[in-house]
Scaffold this motif. Sequence first.
Motif, mmCIF file in Angstrom:
data_model
loop_
_atom_site.group_PDB
_atom_site.id
_atom_site.type_symbol
_atom_site.label_atom_id
_atom_site.label_comp_id
_atom_site.label_asym_id
_atom_site.label_seq_id
_atom_site.Cartn_x
_atom_site.Cartn_y
_atom_site.Cartn_z
ATOM 1 N N HIS A 30 0.847 -1.190 0.000
ATOM 2 C CA HIS A 30 0.000 0.000 0.000
ATOM 3 C C HIS A 30 0.883 1.241 0.000
ATOM 4 N N SER A 31 0.412 2.267 -0.675
ATOM 5 C CA SER A 31 1.153 3.524 -0.613
ATOM 6 C C SER A 31 0.219 4.690 -0.896
ATOM 7 N N ALA A 32 0.602 5.834 -0.413
ATOM 8 C CA ALA A 32 -0.177 7.045 -0.686
ATOM 9 C C ALA A 32 0.707 8.252 -0.436
ATOM 10 N N LYS A 33 0.313 9.345 -1.062
ATOM 11 C CA LYS A 33 1.016 10.601 -0.834
ATOM 12 C C LYS A 33 0.100 11.557 -0.106
ATOM 13 N N GLY A 34 0.706 12.363 0.706
ATOM 14 C CA GLY A 34 -0.080 13.347 1.445
ATOM 15 C C GLY A 34 0.498 14.731 1.262
ATOM 16 N N HIS A 35 -0.380 15.703 1.232
ATOM 17 C CA HIS A 35 0.059 17.084 1.049
ATOM 18 C C HIS A 35 -0.794 17.990 1.914
ATOM 19 N N ASN A 36 -0.137 18.811 2.681
ATOM 20 C CA ASN A 36 -0.835 19.808 3.486
ATOM 21 C C ASN A 36 -0.469 21.187 2.959
ATOM 22 N N PRO A 37 -1.303 21.733 2.066
ATOM 23 C CA PRO A 37 -0.963 22.997 1.413
ATOM 24 C C PRO A 37 -0.842 24.160 2.396
ATOM 25 N N LEU A 38 -1.509 24.027 3.528
ATOM 26 C CA LEU A 38 -1.498 25.089 4.529
ATOM 27 C C LEU A 38 -0.086 25.381 5.024
ATOM 28 N N CYS A 39 0.721 24.313 5.111
ATOM 29 C CA CYS A 39 2.065 24.451 5.681
ATOM 30 C C CYS A 39 3.126 24.089 4.653
ATOM 31 N N GLY A 40 2.722 23.300 3.644
ATOM 32 C CA GLY A 40 3.685 22.862 2.639
ATOM 33 C C GLY A 40 4.271 21.490 2.926
ATOM 34 N N ASP A 41 3.691 20.792 3.897
ATOM 35 C CA ASP A 41 4.190 19.450 4.224
ATOM 36 C C ASP A 41 3.814 18.467 3.122
ATOM 37 N N ARG A 42 4.784 17.665 2.729
ATOM 38 C CA ARG A 42 4.522 16.605 1.757
ATOM 39 C C ARG A 42 5.112 15.316 2.286
ATOM 40 N N LEU A 43 4.368 14.242 2.137
ATOM 41 C CA LEU A 43 4.962 12.976 2.524
ATOM 42 C C LEU A 43 4.452 11.852 1.662
ATOM 43 N N SER A 44 5.278 10.854 1.570
ATOM 44 C CA SER A 44 4.983 9.690 0.776
ATOM 45 C C SER A 44 5.102 8.489 1.703
ATOM 46 N N LEU A 45 4.003 7.779 1.852
ATOM 47 C CA LEU A 45 3.934 6.694 2.829
ATOM 48 C C LEU A 45 3.879 5.354 2.114
ATOM 49 N N THR A 46 4.663 4.409 2.579
ATOM 50 C CA THR A 46 4.572 3.044 2.050
ATOM 51 C C THR A 46 4.323 2.085 3.211
ATOM 52 N N LEU A 47 3.434 1.125 2.954
ATOM 53 C CA LEU A 47 3.084 0.136 3.975
ATOM 54 C C LEU A 47 3.221 -1.256 3.395
ATOM 55 N N LYS A 48 3.585 -2.183 4.245
ATOM 56 C CA LYS A 48 3.567 -3.575 3.832
ATOM 57 C C LYS A 48 2.600 -4.306 4.749
ATOM 58 N N VAL A 49 1.476 -4.701 4.173
ATOM 59 C CA VAL A 49 0.441 -5.385 4.953
ATOM 60 C C VAL A 49 0.483 -6.867 4.620
ATOM 61 N N GLU A 50 0.590 -7.666 5.658
ATOM 62 C CA GLU A 50 0.618 -9.120 5.496
ATOM 63 C C GLU A 50 -0.404 -9.728 6.439
ATOM 64 N N ASP A 51 -1.306 -10.539 5.904
ATOM 65 C CA ASP A 51 -2.334 -11.185 6.723
ATOM 66 C C ASP A 51 -3.073 -10.163 7.585
ATOM 67 N N ASP A 52 -3.434 -9.052 6.975
ATOM 68 C CA ASP A 52 -4.203 -8.023 7.661
ATOM 69 C C ASP A 52 -3.433 -7.353 8.805
ATOM 70 N N ARG A 53 -2.124 -7.484 8.772
ATOM 71 C CA ARG A 53 -1.296 -6.891 9.802
ATOM 72 C C ARG A 53 -0.267 -5.965 9.126
ATOM 73 N N ILE A 54 0.018 -4.855 9.762
ATOM 74 C CA ILE A 54 1.000 -3.938 9.184
ATOM 75 C C ILE A 54 2.394 -4.424 9.565
ATOM 76 N N ALA A 55 3.032 -5.082 8.613
ATOM 77 C CA ALA A 55 4.333 -5.675 8.888
ATOM 78 C C ALA A 55 5.427 -4.609 8.849
ATOM 79 N N ASP A 56 5.221 -3.597 8.025
ATOM 80 C CA ASP A 56 6.229 -2.547 7.920
ATOM 81 C C ASP A 56 5.551 -1.248 7.486
ATOM 82 N N ALA A 57 6.114 -0.142 7.958
ATOM 83 C CA ALA A 57 5.585 1.178 7.606
ATOM 84 C C ALA A 57 6.754 2.132 7.498
ATOM 85 N N ALA A 58 6.760 2.933 6.440
ATOM 86 C CA ALA A 58 7.865 3.865 6.241
ATOM 87 C C ALA A 58 7.357 5.102 5.519
ATOM 88 N N PHE A 59 8.118 6.169 5.637
ATOM 89 C CA PHE A 59 7.712 7.397 4.946
ATOM 90 C C PHE A 59 8.937 8.171 4.478
#
Length: 149
Positions: A30-59
Amino acid sequence: MSELRDLYQEVILDHSKRPRNFRVIDDASHSAKGHNPLCGDRLSLTLKVEDDRIADAAFQGDGCAISKASASIMTDAIKGHSVAEARQLFGTMHDMLTGKGEVELPEEFDKLAVFGGVRDYPVRVKCATLPWHTMVAALDGAAQPAKTE
Ligand code: ZN
């Protein structure tokens, strides 16, 4: 209370200077990007979901101290938990950050309490909630190709 505030500020500063999980998961489910125009924050999130469990999360991304610290602490917090628990935690964090009454954080997530003071700074609330909204977008977007917005 002010000592507690200082401690919280230290935690936020530490996580913003040395963010945990600051990388990309190559085989992310899973992955998604986020942007908060109010402040200029940008982030890109990646997740590894295994058996309905979040095995890894990074940004990765660029933003203010609050947004970076929030992403750093969030990725640490959700790792090892089920998707349902992560979604529930989003609700709890959202309530806490938007000041909807008293919020009881489960003990294992007490680190997230450092963001409790953010609700006193309405401009900063979106910085702190951005990673959480991005996480939900990533989980919701599982059936579709990752969007850039
Ligand atoms: Zn920000």
